[in-house]
Design a protein around this motif. Structure first.
Motif, PDB file in Angstrom:
ATOM      1  N   LYS A  11      50.156  29.425  31.777  1.00 51.98           N
ATOM      2  CA  LYS A  11      49.375  30.008  32.868  1.00 51.98           C
ATOM      3  C   LYS A  11      49.714  31.477  33.031  1.00 51.98           C
ATOM      4  N   LEU A  12      50.988  31.817  32.964  1.00 53.76           N
ATOM      5  CA  LEU A  12      51.409  33.218  33.041  1.00 53.76           C
ATOM      6  C   LEU A  12      50.867  34.020  31.862  1.00 53.76           C
ATOM      7  N   PHE A  13      50.905  33.420  30.672  1.00 53.11           N
ATOM      8  CA  PHE A  13      50.355  34.071  29.485  1.00 53.11           C
ATOM      9  C   PHE A  13      48.861  34.345  29.676  1.00 53.11           C
ATOM     10  N   LEU A  14      48.128  33.374  30.192  1.00 49.90           N
ATOM     11  CA  LEU A  14      46.692  33.561  30.410  1.00 49.90           C
ATOM     12  C   LEU A  14      46.417  34.674  31.415  1.00 49.90           C
ATOM     13  N   LYS A  15      47.227  34.746  32.468  1.00 44.92           N
ATOM     14  CA  LYS A  15      47.048  35.825  33.453  1.00 44.92           C
ATOM     15  C   LYS A  15      47.290  37.182  32.812  1.00 44.92           C
ATOM     16  N   ARG A  16      48.366  37.288  32.070  1.00 47.39           N
ATOM     17  CA  ARG A  16      48.675  38.568  31.411  1.00 47.39           C
ATOM     18  C   ARG A  16      47.590  38.938  30.403  1.00 47.39           C
ATOM     19  N   LEU A  17      47.144  37.963  29.640  1.00 48.31           N
ATOM     20  CA  LEU A  17      46.081  38.205  28.667  1.00 48.31           C
ATOM     21  C   LEU A  17      44.792  38.649  29.365  1.00 48.31           C
ATOM     22  N   THR A  18      44.464  37.976  30.448  1.00 42.71           N
ATOM     23  CA  THR A  18      43.263  38.357  31.219  1.00 42.71           C
ATOM     24  C   THR A  18      43.385  39.781  31.731  1.00 42.71           C
ATOM     25  N   LEU A  19      44.550  40.146  32.237  1.00 42.41           N
ATOM     26  CA  LEU A  19      44.753  41.510  32.736  1.00 42.41           C
ATOM     27  C   LEU A  19      44.623  42.537  31.614  1.00 42.41           C
ATOM     28  N   VAL A  20      45.195  42.259  30.460  1.00 40.39           N
ATOM     29  CA  VAL A  20      45.106  43.190  29.333  1.00 40.39           C
ATOM     30  C   VAL A  20      43.650  43.338  28.886  1.00 40.39           C
ATOM     31  N   ILE A  21      42.952  42.218  28.750  1.00 38.91           N
ATOM     32  CA  ILE A  21      41.561  42.257  28.282  1.00 38.91           C
ATOM     33  C   ILE A  21      40.672  42.981  29.290  1.00 38.91           C
ATOM     34  N   THR A  22      40.792  42.630  30.568  1.00 40.59           N
ATOM     35  CA  THR A  22      39.898  43.243  31.556  1.00 40.59           C
ATOM     36  C   THR A  22      40.209  44.718  31.767  1.00 40.59           C
ATOM     37  N   CYS A  23      41.472  45.095  31.754  1.00 44.68           N
ATOM     38  CA  CYS A  23      41.817  46.524  31.885  1.00 44.68           C
ATOM     39  C   CYS A  23      41.326  47.312  30.673  1.00 44.68           C
ATOM     40  N   THR A  24      41.501  46.745  29.487  1.00 42.01           N
ATOM     41  CA  THR A  24      41.033  47.407  28.272  1.00 42.01           C
ATOM     42  C   THR A  24      39.516  47.527  28.280  1.00 42.01           C
ATOM     43  N   LEU A  25      38.837  46.440  28.626  1.00 45.94           N
ATOM     44  CA  LEU A  25      37.376  46.458  28.679  1.00 45.94           C
ATOM     45  C   LEU A  25      36.884  47.501  29.673  1.00 45.94           C
ATOM     46  N   PHE A  26      37.495  47.526  30.843  1.00 41.33           N
ATOM     47  CA  PHE A  26      37.103  48.499  31.865  1.00 41.33           C
ATOM     48  C   PHE A  26      37.279  49.920  31.341  1.00 41.33           C
ATOM     49  N   SER A  27      38.423  50.194  30.742  1.00 40.43           N
ATOM     50  CA  SER A  27      38.695  51.545  30.225  1.00 40.43           C
ATOM     51  C   SER A  27      37.710  51.936  29.133  1.00 40.43           C
ATOM     52  N   VAL A  28      37.460  51.038  28.208  1.00 37.55           N
ATOM     53  CA  VAL A  28      36.529  51.323  27.113  1.00 37.55           C
ATOM     54  C   VAL A  28      35.124  51.561  27.660  1.00 37.55           C
ATOM     55  N   VAL A  29      34.680  50.731  28.570  1.00 38.27           N
ATOM     56  CA  VAL A  29      33.338  50.874  29.135  1.00 38.27           C
ATOM     57  C   VAL A  29      33.201  52.209  29.861  1.00 38.27           C
ATOM     58  N   VAL A  30      34.203  52.588  30.633  1.00 39.67           N
ATOM     59  CA  VAL A  30      34.136  53.867  31.352  1.00 39.67           C
ATOM     60  C   VAL A  30      34.101  55.034  30.365  1.00 39.67           C
ATOM     61  N   ILE A  31      34.927  54.990  29.333  1.00 39.07           N
ATOM     62  CA  ILE A  31      34.931  56.066  28.334  1.00 39.07           C
ATOM     63  C   ILE A  31      33.587  56.138  27.614  1.00 39.07           C
ATOM     64  N   VAL A  32      33.062  54.993  27.203  1.00 37.60           N
ATOM     65  CA  VAL A  32      31.756  54.969  26.536  1.00 37.60           C
ATOM     66  C   VAL A  32      30.683  55.510  27.468  1.00 37.60           C
TER      67      VAL A  32
END
Length: 169
Positions: A11-32
Motif C-alpha cells: 500500500k505504501l509502495f502504491l502511494k509513493r508510485l502514485t505520487l511519482v506518476i502524478t507529479c511527473t505527469l503534472f510537470s510534463v503536461v505543464v511544460i508541454v
C-alpha cells in the motif's frame, strides 16, 4: 502477520508510485503546455484537464501520505498554552479523536459523491473523460487519511493510558 506486513508495504509502495506518476505527469503536461502555447503558438485543448486530474490525485494521495508520516499540519495551540504534560497529552488525544471523526465524515461524504459520479457518469468538457476518476481520488485519499488518523489516535490513547510507551513505536 507476514501477509498484513506485505499488504501494508505494498500500500505504501502504491502511494509513493502514485505520487511519482502524478507529479511527473503534472510537470510534463505543464511544460508541454508552456512550449506549445507560448513558443509554438498552437492551441492544445485538454492539457489543462490532464494537469488538474493529476494534481487532484497528487493532493489527496499526498495528504494521505502526510497522515501516514504524521507530518500533516496541526493547529494544536492548546498544547503550547497548557503547562502540564498529562493535560497536553489528553488534549492531543482529544484533537486526534476530533480529527478521526471529521476524516470519517468526509470519507463517507466523498464515497457518496463518488457513487453519484459512477451513477450519473459526468464528463469533462474538453476531453469528455469520466469525472469519477478525479472523484475517486477524494474517496481514496480521505479514506486513507481517516485510517492513518485512527491509528494515530489509538497510538496516542494507548500512550496516555500507559499501555504503550513512546519507545514502543
Amino acid at each position: 502477520m507476514l501477509l498484513l506486513a506485505r499488504i501494508w508495504h505494498f500500500k505504501l509502495f502504491l502511494k509513493r508510485l502514485t505520487l511519482v506518476i502524478t507529479c511527473t505527469l503534472f510537470s510534463v503536461v505543464v511544460i508541454v503546455q508552456i512550449v506549445v502555447r507560448y513558443f509554438l503558438v498552437i492551441p492544445m485543448h485538454g492539457l489543462e484537464e490532464i494537469a488538474v486530474y493529476s494534481a487532484v490525485w497528487t493532493y489527496f494521495i499526498g495528504g494521505a501520505y502526510g497522515a501516514y508520516e504524521r507530518s500533516h499540519i496541526s493547529a494544536s495551540l492548546m498544547e503550547m498554552v497548557i503547562a502540564g504534560q498529562v493535560a497536553r497529552n489528553w488534549i492531543k488525544v482529544l484533537a486526534n479523536a476530533i480529527t478521526v471523526v471529521v476524516a470519517v465524515w468526509a470519507t463517507v461524504w466523498t464515497f457518496q459523491y463518488f457513487q453519484w459520479s459512477l451513477r450519473l457518469q459526468p464528463r469533462s468538457l474538453e476531453l469528455q473523460a469520466p469525472l469519477y476518476w478525479a472523484h475517486a481520488s477524494m474517496f481514496v485519499g480521505l479514506g486513507l487519511m481517516a485510517f492513518y488518523f485512527a491509528i494515530e489516535f489509538v497510538d496516542n490513547l494507548l500512550r496516555v493510558l500507559g499501555i504503550r510507551t513512546a519507545s514502543a513505536g
